[in-house]
Design a protein around this motif. Structure first.
Motif, PDB file in Angstrom:
ATOM      1  N   THR A 114       0.817  -1.214   0.000  1.00 33.08           N
ATOM      2  CA  THR A 114       0.000   0.000   0.000  1.00 33.08           C
ATOM      3  C   THR A 114       0.847   1.259   0.000  1.00 33.08           C
ATOM      4  OG1 THR A 114      -1.766  -1.108   1.190  1.00 33.08           O
ATOM      5  CG2 THR A 114      -1.764   1.279   1.273  1.00 33.08           C
ATOM      6  N   GLY A 115       1.918   1.235   0.746  1.00 33.06           N
ATOM      7  CA  GLY A 115       2.690   2.452   0.964  1.00 33.06           C
ATOM      8  C   GLY A 115       2.203   3.085   2.252  1.00 33.06           C
ATOM      9  N   TYR A 116       2.963   3.996   2.749  1.00 30.70           N
ATOM     10  CA  TYR A 116       2.687   4.517   4.082  1.00 30.70           C
ATOM     11  C   TYR A 116       1.786   5.752   4.102  1.00 30.70           C
ATOM     12  CZ  TYR A 116       5.955   1.112   5.746  1.00 30.70           C
ATOM     13  OH  TYR A 116       6.559  -0.085   6.042  1.00 30.70           O
ATOM     14  N   THR A 117       1.715   6.494   3.019  1.00 32.42           N
ATOM     15  CA  THR A 117       0.924   7.730   3.032  1.00 32.42           C
ATOM     16  C   THR A 117      -0.543   7.470   3.393  1.00 32.42           C
ATOM     17  OG1 THR A 117       2.439   8.783   1.488  1.00 32.42           O
ATOM     18  CG2 THR A 117       0.234   9.751   1.689  1.00 32.42           C
TER      19      THR A 117
END
Length: 162
Positions: free
Chosen positions: A144-147
């Protein structure tokens, strides 16, 4: 000829409000006991060496890597897993924020992030974005990614609910 004697140890702890009295091999991890003996399969087991944080649960309110903690070390503690977050079968504010911010893709790491976020919001109900970033950096997300995860924790904090 007989094999080596199996040693077991009694352990008592409360998980998500339910008292458990279990006899376990002293080498078993808390994650394994939560999943196999308590039926709390929301706690995921990823790396099994404490790096990914997927198995994060709260023990007496503190985030802990359940794959690194032996079940016998949970004696007398209160354990919270991702299953504890729902309220009357409904998502809590942090879970809703994760859904709304698309803070999960495959979802495998999500329980660990939810438990980290829960601990953070209890300690600091209005954390800065930098503090949220620092908190979630403890766990790994590979898809997903962290943002979106940071956005979700920030949104839950703004809602004023855990």
């Amino acid at each position: 000829m007989t094999g080596p004697a199996t040693i077991t140890v009694p352990v008592r702890f409360t998980a998500n409000g339910t008292r458990h009295e279990i006899t376990v091999d002293p080498r078993r991890s808390l994650a394994d006991v939560l999943r196999r003996e308590c039926g709390l399969t929301g706690t995921q087991v990823g790396c099994e060496i404490g790096v990914c944080g997927t198995c994060t649960v709260l023990v007496d309110g503190d985030p802990v890597r359940a794959c690194l903690m032996l079940a016998v070390q949970a004696e007398g503690t209160t354990v919270e897993t991702v299953e504890s977050l729902q309220q009357d079968g409904r998502l809590n504010a942090l879970q809703e924020a994760f859904r709304d911010a698309h803070a999960l893709q495959c979802g495998f790491c999500t329980p660990g992030f939810l438990m980290l976020g829960t601990a953070l919001l209890r300690e600091d109900p209005a954390p800065s974005r930098g503090r949220i970033r620092q908190c979630v950096a403890a766990n790994l997300c590979r898809c997903t990614g962290y943002t979106p995860i940071i956005d979700a924790v920030e949104a839950a904090a703004r809602s004023g609910q855990e």
